[in-house]
Design a protein around this motif. Structure first.
Motif, PDB file in Angstrom:
ATOM      1  N   SER A   7      70.538  44.392  26.581  1.00  9.78           N
ATOM      2  CA  SER A   7      71.190  43.943  27.811  1.00  9.78           C
ATOM      3  C   SER A   7      70.242  44.105  28.997  1.00  9.78           C
ATOM      4  O   SER A   7      69.088  44.515  28.850  1.00  9.78           O
ATOM      5  CB  SER A   7      72.470  44.767  28.044  1.00  9.78           C
ATOM      6  N   ASN A   8      70.771  43.783  30.211  1.00  7.97           N
ATOM      7  CA  ASN A   8      70.025  43.915  31.469  1.00  7.97           C
ATOM      8  C   ASN A   8      68.642  43.250  31.422  1.00  7.97           C
ATOM      9  O   ASN A   8      67.618  43.897  31.661  1.00  7.97           O
ATOM     10  CB  ASN A   8      69.866  45.393  31.851  1.00  7.97           C
ATOM     11  N   PRO A   9      68.577  41.961  31.083  1.00 13.47           N
ATOM     12  CA  PRO A   9      67.276  41.278  31.054  1.00 13.47           C
ATOM     13  C   PRO A   9      66.688  41.140  32.463  1.00 13.47           C
ATOM     14  O   PRO A   9      67.418  40.919  33.433  1.00 13.47           O
ATOM     15  CB  PRO A   9      67.621  39.917  30.452  1.00 13.47           C
ATOM     16  N   SER A  10      65.393  41.311  32.562  1.00 11.48           N
ATOM     17  CA  SER A  10      64.716  41.146  33.858  1.00 11.48           C
ATOM     18  C   SER A  10      63.353  40.503  33.640  1.00 11.48           C
ATOM     19  O   SER A  10      62.690  40.765  32.631  1.00 11.48           O
ATOM     20  CB  SER A  10      64.577  42.492  34.575  1.00 11.48           C
ATOM     21  N   LEU A  11      62.934  39.685  34.606  1.00 12.88           N
ATOM     22  CA  LEU A  11      61.680  38.945  34.503  1.00 12.88           C
ATOM     23  C   LEU A  11      60.857  39.179  35.770  1.00 12.88           C
ATOM     24  O   LEU A  11      61.410  39.173  36.879  1.00 12.88           O
ATOM     25  CB  LEU A  11      61.985  37.443  34.338  1.00 12.88           C
ATOM     26  N   TRP A  12      59.558  39.386  35.633  1.00 10.72           N
ATOM     27  CA  TRP A  12      58.701  39.583  36.798  1.00 10.72           C
ATOM     28  C   TRP A  12      57.275  39.130  36.496  1.00 10.72           C
ATOM     29  O   TRP A  12      56.890  38.991  35.335  1.00 10.72           O
ATOM     30  CB  TRP A  12      58.708  41.045  37.228  1.00 10.72           C
ATOM     31  N   PHE A  13      56.513  38.902  37.570  1.00  8.77           N
ATOM     32  CA  PHE A  13      55.132  38.481  37.418  1.00  8.77           C
ATOM     33  C   PHE A  13      54.240  39.704  37.590  1.00  8.77           C
ATOM     34  O   PHE A  13      54.302  40.404  38.605  1.00  8.77           O
ATOM     35  CB  PHE A  13      54.762  37.420  38.457  1.00  8.77           C
ATOM     36  N   ASP A  14      53.420  39.988  36.554  1.00  8.93           N
ATOM     37  CA  ASP A  14      52.519  41.139  36.567  1.00  8.93           C
ATOM     38  C   ASP A  14      51.211  40.728  37.239  1.00  8.93           C
ATOM     39  O   ASP A  14      50.413  39.971  36.669  1.00  8.93           O
ATOM     40  CB  ASP A  14      52.265  41.603  35.118  1.00  8.93           C
ATOM     41  N   GLU A  15      50.977  41.211  38.457  1.00  9.74           N
ATOM     42  CA  GLU A  15      49.786  40.839  39.219  1.00  9.74           C
ATOM     43  C   GLU A  15      48.501  41.299  38.535  1.00  9.74           C
ATOM     44  O   GLU A  15      47.472  40.623  38.585  1.00  9.74           O
ATOM     45  CB  GLU A  15      49.868  41.447  40.622  1.00  9.74           C
ATOM     46  N   LYS A  16      48.549  42.441  37.885  1.00 10.43           N
ATOM     47  CA  LYS A  16      47.352  42.967  37.234  1.00 10.43           C
ATOM     48  C   LYS A  16      46.949  42.102  36.048  1.00 10.43           C
ATOM     49  O   LYS A  16      45.761  41.785  35.859  1.00 10.43           O
ATOM     50  CB  LYS A  16      47.604  44.404  36.783  1.00 10.43           C
ATOM     51  N   ARG A  17      47.928  41.707  35.241  1.00 12.74           N
ATOM     52  CA  ARG A  17      47.649  40.883  34.059  1.00 12.74           C
ATOM     53  C   ARG A  17      47.617  39.382  34.380  1.00 12.74           C
ATOM     54  O   ARG A  17      47.128  38.595  33.568  1.00 12.74           O
ATOM     55  CB  ARG A  17      48.719  41.134  32.978  1.00 12.74           C
ATOM     56  N   GLY A  44      54.419  28.818  34.662  1.00  9.45           N
ATOM     57  CA  GLY A  44      55.379  28.726  35.745  1.00  9.45           C
ATOM     58  C   GLY A  44      56.608  29.585  35.516  1.00  9.45           C
ATOM     59  O   GLY A  44      56.916  29.979  34.387  1.00  9.45           O
ATOM     60  N   LYS A  45      57.334  29.867  36.609  1.00  5.05           N
ATOM     61  CA  LYS A  45      58.485  30.752  36.513  1.00  5.05           C
ATOM     62  C   LYS A  45      59.605  30.146  35.677  1.00  5.05           C
ATOM     63  O   LYS A  45      60.221  30.845  34.861  1.00  5.05           O
ATOM     64  CB  LYS A  45      59.006  31.069  37.913  1.00  5.05           C
ATOM     65  N   GLN A  49      60.952  31.746  32.331  1.00  2.11           N
ATOM     66  CA  GLN A  49      62.359  32.137  32.189  1.00  2.11           C
ATOM     67  C   GLN A  49      62.933  31.604  30.877  1.00  2.11           C
ATOM     68  O   GLN A  49      63.640  32.319  30.153  1.00  2.11           O
ATOM     69  CB  GLN A  49      63.163  31.583  33.365  1.00  2.11           C
ATOM     70  N   ALA A  50      62.614  30.367  30.534  1.00  2.00           N
ATOM     71  CA  ALA A  50      63.104  29.772  29.292  1.00  2.00           C
ATOM     72  C   ALA A  50      62.513  30.491  28.072  1.00  2.00           C
ATOM     73  O   ALA A  50      63.224  30.762  27.083  1.00  2.00           O
ATOM     74  CB  ALA A  50      62.755  28.279  29.250  1.00  2.00           C
ATOM     75  N   GLN A  54      64.601  32.798  25.284  1.00  2.91           N
ATOM     76  CA  GLN A  54      64.521  32.538  23.850  1.00  2.91           C
ATOM     77  C   GLN A  54      64.109  33.804  23.094  1.00  2.91           C
ATOM     78  O   GLN A  54      64.651  34.107  22.026  1.00  2.91           O
ATOM     79  CB  GLN A  54      63.500  31.423  23.581  1.00  2.91           C
ATOM     80  N   TRP A  55      63.151  34.535  23.660  1.00  3.63           N
ATOM     81  CA  TRP A  55      62.713  35.801  23.037  1.00  3.63           C
ATOM     82  C   TRP A  55      63.862  36.815  22.983  1.00  3.63           C
ATOM     83  O   TRP A  55      64.077  37.488  21.974  1.00  3.63           O
ATOM     84  CB  TRP A  55      61.534  36.382  23.835  1.00  3.63           C
ATOM     85  N   HIS A  56      64.621  36.882  24.079  1.00  4.61           N
ATOM     86  CA  HIS A  56      65.779  37.780  24.150  1.00  4.61           C
ATOM     87  C   HIS A  56      66.805  37.407  23.080  1.00  4.61           C
ATOM     88  O   HIS A  56      67.321  38.273  22.359  1.00  4.61           O
ATOM     89  CB  HIS A  56      66.403  37.719  25.547  1.00  4.61           C
ATOM     90  N   ALA A  57      67.073  36.118  22.949  1.00  7.00           N
ATOM     91  CA  ALA A  57      68.056  35.652  21.971  1.00  7.00           C
ATOM     92  C   ALA A  57      67.601  35.945  20.544  1.00  7.00           C
ATOM     93  O   ALA A  57      68.399  36.388  19.694  1.00  7.00           O
ATOM     94  CB  ALA A  57      68.293  34.149  22.147  1.00  7.00           C
ATOM     95  N   ASN A  58      66.313  35.734  20.270  1.00  3.34           N
ATOM     96  CA  ASN A  58      65.774  36.007  18.924  1.00  3.34           C
ATOM     97  C   ASN A  58      65.835  37.503  18.596  1.00  3.34           C
ATOM     98  O   ASN A  58      66.165  37.897  17.473  1.00  3.34           O
ATOM     99  CB  ASN A  58      64.332  35.514  18.817  1.00  3.34           C
TER     100      ASN A  58
END
Length: 401
Positions: A7-17, A44-45, A49-50, A54-58
């Motif tokens: 649960s609690n999925p979150s997405l962010w852009f890692d500036e270092k990577r 792209g964001k 997100q898509a 999909q990774w979360h669902a799998n």
């Protein structure tokens, strides 16, 4: 699909990577919050997100599948509790994790679990169900020891089911462990007068396996399985030493040879009375073997008997039979221990230990003789078990005052 594992999925852009990353939360088998993360390939964001969804669902689908099936494709979550525990015991026994004698004890406990949770799937059992079951066992006056064993077995099996993702958390984690104990509290050893009377009765009997076993238990403090596992090559009359190198356990298929308790061989010095008894018995047993056209050898069991005419190796004496024969003898003698009960065969071991402690033998030595894992166990069990020692302590306190 049922309850979600992640649960609690979150997405962010890692500036270092310079990559999009995603995270989902879950709870481990102890109920602690954990996280699983992934690094995404999308630039792209919206695409990230898509990809993340999909990774979360799998990941969730895999967890749900694991909750239903083990590596062999057998349903787990819908398996009845007692059936799962039987599989659990079989696996532990086959892989050598537990001894056959332990497996037998587990199966006895599982009989009580099966009666309570007949046709109840693993995925449906709740903490309140276990609490009510323990309360019922207490109401039926089962011993605290039995109730505790049943509880521990159920908790172990359900813990494994949690590790295999069959259930989210172990329902027994929130159930208070039953108090361990025994209806027959206290050490039912023989006091000084009882010891003298017991030895007088034994001396008046003809030597037989059960009589010899009783002498060994009293003078050397051996458990019944240790006595049954004793071979003549373990008895050194020159050095006056007896070695405990194996024991006879009772498993699903009957008696079998196993290592001694704690897997540690130990030696015990034999007092003259025990050594004299064993020398006489060895000659009697040699005659018994000869009558069966067999030879008494080093690997012959001290209280064993010949297997047959074509095999000179001696077979061990069954521990269960030893217990039954001793019980009949104890009833005949009518001698009672400090708790007012007829002494069991194990009480003879208690008698040896309490006599040693009362006689001033240091706890570390007594612990070594008994084969305890540490001296604290010996101290907690026997240090205050002898009533004569308590009376002597009262006299010393009065004198000091």
């Amino acid at each position: 699909m049922g309850e979600l594992y992640y649960s609690n999925p979150s997405l962010w852009f890692d500036e270092k990577r310079k990559k999009w990353r995603g995270q989902i939360a879950f709870k481990d088998e102890n109920g602690k919050r954990r996280f699983k993360r992934t690094t995404l390939e999308a630039k792209g964001k919206r695409a990230a997100q898509a990809e993340f969804e999909q990774w979360h669902a799998n990941t969730e689908a895999q967890a749900q599948a694991n909750a239903k099936r083990d590596p062999y494709g057998i349903a787990i979550a819908d398996t009845f509790i007692a059936d799962y525990i039987e599989q659990y015991i079989d696996t532990k026994e086959r892989t050598g994790v537990i001894q056959p004698s332990t497996a037998k004890d587990y199966r006895n406990s599982n009989k009580h679990i099966r009666r309570a949770f007949e046709n109840v799937p693993i995925s449906t059992i709740q903490s309140k169900d276990v609490e009510l079951w323990i309360a019922e066992l207490n109401e039926k006056d089962y011993s605290p020891s039995l109730i505790s064993k049943c509880y521990r077995l159920l908790k172990l099996a359900m813990k494994e089911a949690t590790q295999r993702d069959a259930i989210r958390k172990n329902p027994l984690d929130t159930v208070k462990s039953p108090k361990r104990g025994n209806k027959k509290e206290g050490i039912n050893a023989l006091d000084e007068q009882g010891r003298k009377e017991m030895l007088r009765r034994l001396d008046s009997c003809e030597l037989s396996p059960v009589i010899v076993a009783a002498y060994i238990a009293i003078y050397a403090g051996l458990r019944r399985e240790d006595v049954c596992g004793l071979q003549w090559r373990d008895v050194d009359f020159t050095k006056h030493v007896m070695w405990v190198k194996r024991a006879i356990g009772i498993g699903k298929g009957g008696a079998y040879v196993k290592p001694p308790k704690n897997d540690k061989p130990r030696n015990i010095y034999m007092p003259e009375s025990l050594e004299s008894c064993l020398l006489k018995w060895k000659e009697i047993q040699r005659g018994n073997f000869t009558e069966s056209l067999a030879s008494l050898k080093g690997d012959s069991y001290v209280i064993g008997y010949p297997v047959g005419y074509q095999n000179d190796n001696a077979k061990w004496f069954n521990p269960t039979r030893l217990t039954k024969e001793w019980h009949s003898l104890a009833k005949l003698f009518g001698i009672r221990g400090t708790e007012g009960r007829l002494p069991t065969f194990h009480d003879l071991r208690h008698t040896s230990a309490t006599a040693a402690v009362a006689g001033g033998v240091d706890i570390k030595t007594v612990s070594s003789i008994l084969g305890h894992s540490n001296a604290a166990m010996t101290l907690n069990t026997y240090a205050s078990a002898d009533p004569n020692a308590k009376r002597e302590a009262a006299k010393q306190i009065e004198k000091a005052m």
